[in-house]
Design an enzyme around this catalytic site. Structure first.
Site, PDB file in Angstrom:
ATOM      1  CG  ASP A   1      47.408  19.458  24.248  1.00  0.00           C
ATOM      2  OD1 ASP A   1      47.374  19.852  25.384  1.00  0.00           O
ATOM      3  OD2 ASP A   1      46.685  19.262  23.340  1.00  0.00           O
TER       4      ASP A   1
ATOM      5  CE  LYS B   1      44.422  16.142  26.601  1.00  0.00           C
ATOM      6  NZ  LYS B   1      43.249  16.387  25.811  1.00  0.00           N
TER       7      LYS B   1
ATOM      8  CG  MET C   1      46.235   9.182  18.341  1.00  0.00           C
ATOM      9  SD  MET C   1      44.845   9.915  19.186  1.00  0.00           S
ATOM     10  CE  MET C   1      43.942  10.300  18.038  1.00  0.00           C
TER      11      MET C   1
END
Ligand code: SAH
Length: 263
Positions: free
Chosen positions: A38, A60, A174
């Protein structure tokens, strides 16, 4: 004749500093035939792979999925079916907002052998990097890892109403793009507006930046400082321990400076 069976190691690469990886995870990288990795995996760790190992990037970045989850599943299956040792390398820990569980379910369903190798998750790494204890005697007896990224169908909404009052320290992943609304939701559900907040950008790396404020002003501070991903939000009184440590350090440095001048 039985076919040689491949396997998939679902591995956590740690939070950013390439040295914050487990011995077992590093061995997996060094032995892999294929590495499916990733965006948040450090380049230095990829250099540990054998030169002939195949490296497959699956992206991602927020909002920009380079490879869909289904395509990642298919890739893992194809490579493992060839009899190869596949390392599925993810930032932090593979089972903390890492979709490692989905990959394990898929592999199990297809009869592919797998193992899970944990990693230091971003909240643990970034908190250490910023001198913030996630729990602290007399201040915080609990912490929660929370994602601010909600599934599009809203089937599993984030319970800010419950989190605001029942957990001492919140480590929010996030959340950069929704910082303002997260802070408002926490205050709306009873968290004191003066609760300290820390933002840790690129935690544990040489580019780490830490910003502090309160639920009232941290969103404006983030805009002003042009905070970027990846960043972690820590909400709770424990952030004051960092401030205490910083103040003590400044005082010690001042005293040293004075002594040098006198001496
Ligand atoms: N599986 C990962 C989390 C992936 S979700 C883990 O266990 O850490 C991606 C989010 O993690 C980012 O949006 C950010 O909130 C956080 N993150 C990852 N690396 C980080 C870092 N070095 N510093 C701060 N936050 C980080």
């Amino acid at each position: 004749m039985s076919q040689v069976q491949g396997m998939v190691s679902i591995v956590g690469a740690g939070p950013g500093d390439p040295e914050l990886i487990t011995v077992k995870a590093l061995k997996c990288i060094q032995q892999a035939d294929v590495i499916v990795y990733d965006r948040l995996v450090s380049e230095e760790l990829l250099l540990e792979a054998r030169p002939e190992a195949r490296r497959i990037y699956c992206g991602k970045a927020p909002g920009l999925h380079h490879m869909s989850q289904q395509a990642i599943h298919r890739t893992l299956l194809q490579q493992a079916t060839l009899g190869l040792h596949v390392v599925r390398l993810k930032g932090g820990d593979p089972l903390v907002f890492g979709r490692g569980g989905e990959e394990a379910l898929f592999l199990e369903q297809h009869g592919i052998r797998y193992e899970i190798v944990p990693g230091v998750t971003a909240s643990i790494g970034a908190a250490a990097g910023a001198d913030i204890p996630l729990t602290h005697r007399g201040i915080a007896t609990s912490f929660a890892c929370v994602t601010a990224s909600q599934s599009a169908d809203n089937t599993n909404p984030i319970r800010w109403d419950l989190l605001a009052g029942s957990v001492d320290t919140l480590a929010i992943y996030m959340g950069v793009s929704q910082l303002d609304s997260i802070c408002s939701a926490l205050v709306q559900h009873g968290r004191a507006a003066c609760t300290p907040v820390a933002l840790i950008e690129n935690g544990t790396t040489t580019a780490q930046r830490v910003l502090t404020g309160t639920l009232t002003d941290i969103a404006a501070i983030a805009v002003q400082a042009e905070l970027r991903n990846p960043a972690l939000i820590i909400v709770g009184e424990v952030v004051r321990v960092r401030e205490q440590l910083m103040a003590m350090r400044r005082q010690a440095e001042m005293q040293m400076g004075l002594q040098e001048r006198i001496g």
